[in-house]
Design a protein around this motif. Structure first.
Motif, PDB file in Angstrom:
ATOM      1  N   GLY A 127       0.433  -1.576   0.033  1.00 46.95           N
ATOM      2  CA  GLY A 127       0.165   0.140  -0.246  1.00 46.95           C
ATOM      3  C   GLY A 127       1.126   1.191  -0.034  1.00 46.95           C
ATOM      4  N   ASN A 128       0.334   1.990  -0.252  1.00 52.80           N
ATOM      5  CA  ASN A 128       0.785   3.560  -0.522  1.00 52.80           C
ATOM      6  C   ASN A 128       0.294   4.102   0.904  1.00 52.80           C
ATOM      7  OD1 ASN A 128       2.681   4.100  -2.915  1.00 52.80           O
ATOM      8  ND2 ASN A 128       0.080   3.238  -3.631  1.00 52.80           N
ATOM      9  N   ILE A 129       0.787   5.757   1.655  1.00 56.88           N
ATOM     10  CA  ILE A 129       0.793   6.089   2.750  1.00 56.88           C
ATOM     11  C   ILE A 129       1.136   7.503   2.167  1.00 56.88           C
ATOM     12  CG2 ILE A 129       2.397   5.377   4.032  1.00 56.88           C
ATOM     13  CD1 ILE A 129       0.241   5.905   6.787  1.00 56.88           C
ATOM     14  N   ILE A 130       0.452   8.728   2.869  1.00 61.72           N
ATOM     15  CA  ILE A 130       1.078  10.226   1.919  1.00 61.72           C
ATOM     16  C   ILE A 130       0.793  10.189   3.946  1.00 61.72           C
ATOM     17  CG2 ILE A 130       0.309  12.307   0.878  1.00 61.72           C
ATOM     18  CD1 ILE A 130      -0.854  10.454  -0.974  1.00 61.72           C
ATOM     19  N   PHE A 131       1.274  10.975   4.593  1.00 64.01           N
ATOM     20  CA  PHE A 131       1.565  11.907   5.108  1.00 64.01           C
ATOM     21  C   PHE A 131       1.942  13.677   5.339  1.00 64.01           C
ATOM     22  CE2 PHE A 131       3.592  14.162   9.347  1.00 64.01           C
ATOM     23  CZ  PHE A 131       2.912  13.836  10.537  1.00 64.01           C
ATOM     24  N   SER A 132       1.159  14.147   5.881  1.00 57.70           N
ATOM     25  CA  SER A 132       0.556  15.770   5.129  1.00 57.70           C
ATOM     26  C   SER A 132       0.499  16.249   7.035  1.00 57.70           C
ATOM     27  CB  SER A 132      -0.265  16.465   4.672  1.00 57.70           C
ATOM     28  OG  SER A 132      -0.690  17.449   4.361  1.00 57.70           O
ATOM     29  N   GLY A 133       1.240  17.569   6.849  1.00 55.58           N
ATOM     30  CA  GLY A 133       0.711  18.479   8.019  1.00 55.58           C
ATOM     31  C   GLY A 133       1.357  19.435   8.033  1.00 55.58           C
ATOM     32  N   ILE A 134       0.039  19.871   6.843  1.00 49.00           N
ATOM     33  CA  ILE A 134      -0.245  21.095   5.687  1.00 49.00           C
ATOM     34  C   ILE A 134      -1.724  21.390   6.494  1.00 49.00           C
ATOM     35  CG2 ILE A 134      -0.542  22.336   4.019  1.00 49.00           C
ATOM     36  CD1 ILE A 134       1.756  20.697   3.017  1.00 49.00           C
ATOM     37  N   ASN A 135      -2.431  19.808   7.448  1.00 49.37           N
ATOM     38  CA  ASN A 135      -4.143  20.098   7.565  1.00 49.37           C
ATOM     39  C   ASN A 135      -4.413  20.850   6.220  1.00 49.37           C
ATOM     40  OD1 ASN A 135      -6.872  21.300   8.022  1.00 49.37           O
ATOM     41  ND2 ASN A 135      -6.142  22.763   9.544  1.00 49.37           N
ATOM     42  N   LEU A 136      -3.611  20.517   4.665  1.00 49.21           N
ATOM     43  CA  LEU A 136      -4.615  21.091   3.499  1.00 49.21           C
ATOM     44  C   LEU A 136      -6.322  20.983   3.340  1.00 49.21           C
ATOM     45  CD1 LEU A 136      -3.504  21.509   0.677  1.00 49.21           C
ATOM     46  CD2 LEU A 136      -3.191  18.958   0.151  1.00 49.21           C
ATOM     47  N   PRO A 137      -6.795  20.224   3.758  1.00 47.66           N
ATOM     48  CA  PRO A 137      -7.945  20.343   3.682  1.00 47.66           C
ATOM     49  C   PRO A 137      -9.013  21.739   4.188  1.00 47.66           C
ATOM     50  CG  PRO A 137      -8.044  17.901   4.019  1.00 47.66           C
ATOM     51  CD  PRO A 137      -6.446  18.308   4.420  1.00 47.66           C
ATOM     52  N   PHE A 138      -8.630  21.198   5.081  1.00 53.65           N
ATOM     53  CA  PHE A 138      -9.292  23.072   5.714  1.00 53.65           C
ATOM     54  C   PHE A 138      -8.920  24.296   4.869  1.00 53.65           C
ATOM     55  CE2 PHE A 138      -9.612  26.385   8.466  1.00 53.65           C
ATOM     56  CZ  PHE A 138     -10.764  26.283   9.210  1.00 53.65           C
ATOM     57  N   HIS A 139      -7.076  24.416   5.155  1.00 54.39           N
ATOM     58  CA  HIS A 139      -7.364  25.696   4.203  1.00 54.39           C
ATOM     59  C   HIS A 139      -7.673  25.731   2.391  1.00 54.39           C
ATOM     60  CE1 HIS A 139      -4.051  28.328   2.214  1.00 54.39           C
ATOM     61  NE2 HIS A 139      -4.182  28.882   3.815  1.00 54.39           N
ATOM     62  N   LEU A 140      -8.263  24.979   1.773  1.00 51.72           N
ATOM     63  CA  LEU A 140      -8.290  24.680   1.057  1.00 51.72           C
ATOM     64  C   LEU A 140      -9.732  24.962   0.625  1.00 51.72           C
ATOM     65  CD1 LEU A 140      -8.063  21.396  -1.801  1.00 51.72           C
ATOM     66  CD2 LEU A 140     -10.480  22.762  -1.682  1.00 51.72           C
ATOM     67  N   VAL A 141     -10.493  24.636   1.306  1.00 48.71           N
ATOM     68  CA  VAL A 141     -12.128  24.980   1.407  1.00 48.71           C
ATOM     69  C   VAL A 141     -12.141  26.829   2.342  1.00 48.71           C
ATOM     70  CG1 VAL A 141     -14.187  25.071   2.721  1.00 48.71           C
ATOM     71  CG2 VAL A 141     -12.428  22.780   2.485  1.00 48.71           C
ATOM     72  N   GLU A 142     -10.688  26.909   3.466  1.00 54.17           N
ATOM     73  CA  GLU A 142     -10.896  28.349   3.457  1.00 54.17           C
ATOM     74  C   GLU A 142     -11.128  29.165   2.532  1.00 54.17           C
ATOM     75  OE1 GLU A 142     -11.263  30.214   6.373  1.00 54.17           O
ATOM     76  OE2 GLU A 142     -12.931  28.348   6.195  1.00 54.17           O
ATOM     77  N   LYS A 143      -9.668  28.926   1.222  1.00 58.18           N
ATOM     78  CA  LYS A 143      -9.111  29.688   0.604  1.00 58.18           C
ATOM     79  C   LYS A 143      -9.022  29.770  -0.989  1.00 58.18           C
ATOM     80  CE  LYS A 143      -6.707  32.333   3.844  1.00 58.18           C
ATOM     81  NZ  LYS A 143      -6.628  32.969   4.186  1.00 58.18           N
ATOM     82  N   GLU A 144      -9.651  28.140  -1.198  1.00 60.79           N
ATOM     83  CA  GLU A 144     -10.167  28.127  -2.475  1.00 60.79           C
ATOM     84  C   GLU A 144      -9.256  28.524  -3.841  1.00 60.79           C
ATOM     85  OE1 GLU A 144     -14.536  29.787  -3.762  1.00 60.79           O
ATOM     86  OE2 GLU A 144     -14.934  28.831  -2.059  1.00 60.79           O
ATOM     87  N   ASN A 145      -7.952  27.443  -3.410  1.00 59.14           N
ATOM     88  CA  ASN A 145      -7.131  28.006  -4.427  1.00 59.14           C
ATOM     89  C   ASN A 145      -6.297  27.005  -5.408  1.00 59.14           C
ATOM     90  OD1 ASN A 145      -3.364  27.257  -4.280  1.00 59.14           O
ATOM     91  ND2 ASN A 145      -3.634  29.847  -4.752  1.00 59.14           N
ATOM     92  N   SER A 146      -6.584  27.442  -6.081  1.00 56.00           N
ATOM     93  CA  SER A 146      -5.992  26.272  -7.513  1.00 56.00           C
ATOM     94  C   SER A 146      -4.733  25.298  -7.560  1.00 56.00           C
ATOM     95  CB  SER A 146      -6.312  27.004  -8.681  1.00 56.00           C
ATOM     96  OG  SER A 146      -5.381  27.831  -9.041  1.00 56.00           O
TER      97      SER A 146
END
Length: 212
Positions: A127-146
């Motif tokens: 399997g594949n595993i991706i680790f992010s410490g950015i909190n990307l989903p929340f920021h993306l919803v807030e900023k709607e950055n392409s």
């Protein structure tokens, strides 16, 4: 979820996960399951050996700028320098960072902040595993950055093995608000984007089904 239930899902998104049930998740990834993992922010924490990083520390940063450490399928056509400003209501943004010594030997760093790793990936077992410490989903919803949308799209395409998926064929009918009927093939579940109500019940071919 039981081990049997976990194996039903080809991919998991663990958002703000608190790090429980590591043994079951490890078996899931080893067997071919895929995970996108955004940890709960803590001052410092350690992870199981199937996570790309061993340790992480949460810090608050103003004027946050990410740098591409290594080319990856996750960053294809993504330009981190074009991300929206990382702040929340004028306050610094929280990120979980790891040092190079915290990276497992089988994992690869993808994005960094200064000398720290904030996004990493690797293949563990089948399997594949991706680790992010950015909190990307929340920021993306807030900023709607392409550019951030492209990054999250790449993440989801990797863990779902999107290029090899059969396109689902389906139809949906909702003649009354209380009843929704979906008919089709080449899909294993339905994402119902509506507030959960304890009164909802699911059935597949007249047999009761579990709601997650």
């Amino acid at each position: 979820l039981s081990q049997e239930e976990l194996e039903f899902f080809p991919a998991l998104i663990l958002y703000r996960a608190k790090g429980k049930n590591w043994d079951a998740l490890k078996k899931y990834v080893e067997g071919g399951g895929n995970i996108y993992f955004e940890p709960e922010p803590k001052s410092s924490q350690s992870f199981a050996d199937f996570v790309p990083v061993i340790n992480s520390t949460t810090i608050q940063v103003k004027d946050l700028k990410f740098e591409l450490i290594r080319e990856s399928v996750l960053t294809k056509n993504v330009y981190p320098q074009k991300f929206a400003p990382f702040e929340y209501k004028g306050e610094p943004w929280k990120i979980s960072i790891s040092q190079e010594v915290d990276l497992n030997s089988w994992a690869e760093p993808v994005l960094g902040y200064k000398n720290y790793i904030v996004l990493s990936q690797g293949k563990f077992g089948k399997g594949n595993i991706i680790f992010s410490g950015i909190n990307l989903p929340f920021h993306l919803v807030e900023k709607e950055n392409s550019e951030e949308i492209k990054l999250l799209t790449n993440i989801i395409m990797l863990i779902t093995n999107y290029p090899n998926l059969k396109k689902p064929v389906f139809s949906v009918e909702r003649s009354i608000p209380e009843k929704i009927s979906a008919v089709g093939e080449n899909f294993r579940g339905i994402y119902f984007k509506e507030n959960y109500n304890s009164g909802w019940k699911a059935r597949i071919n007249d047999s009761s089904a579990k709601i997650y």
